[in-house]
Design an enzyme around this catalytic site. Sequence first.
Site, PDB file in Angstrom:
ATOM      1  N   CYS A  18      -2.148  11.690  -2.246  1.00 42.51           N
ATOM      2  CA  CYS A  18      -0.907  11.307  -2.931  1.00 42.51           C
ATOM      3  C   CYS A  18      -0.389   9.966  -2.410  1.00 42.51           C
ATOM      4  CB  CYS A  18       0.141  12.410  -2.773  1.00 42.51           C
ATOM      5  SG  CYS A  18      -0.373  13.961  -3.567  1.00 42.51           S
ATOM      6  N   THR A  19      -0.581   9.713  -1.130  1.00 43.12           N
ATOM      7  CA  THR A  19      -0.172   8.438  -0.550  1.00 43.12           C
ATOM      8  C   THR A  19      -1.026   7.302  -1.113  1.00 43.12           C
ATOM      9  OG1 THR A  19       0.625   9.505   1.470  1.00 43.12           O
ATOM     10  CG2 THR A  19       0.086   7.152   1.617  1.00 43.12           C
TER      11      THR A  19
END
Length: 157
Positions: free
Chosen positions: A46-47
């Site tokens: 997600c980062t």
Amino acid sequence: MEFPKIGNKAPAFSLKNQQGEYVKLADLKGKKVVLYFYPKAMTPGCTTQACGLRDTKAEYEAANVVVLGVSPDPYERLKKFEDKHELNFDLLSDEDHAVADKYGVWGLKKFMGREFMGIHRVTFIIDEQGRLAHIMPKVKTKSHHDDVLALITESGS
């Protein structure tokens, strides 16, 4: 899991962003919207996905596109995610996964032999009239930002 149909009006929503302010889809008419659902803030995939979108903000703005990320995280966690990675777009909190349900992205997941309910990583592109133009059910976190931009610029939507 069943996605809304392309060409139909995108399901409406009003969710808190990382500042605790409500963001409504209806307020974004006249702009294209990249609505991407992701499982959990501050996890590696997600980062990577969020930082790619952060780094291409100028290209998205030039194409009249607003980027919105949606996860089941509380907005306070989203604020930490924004601060830690200097994110420059709205992250929306869907704690009860009501919006994820409307978009058909909440469902059974499997990870390391375990089954659980969660958000599937799916991106929706909504046109200036609020209609679904594209659905990306398979997303690669490393190239997501470029893949979405290419789809928008190639198709004109």
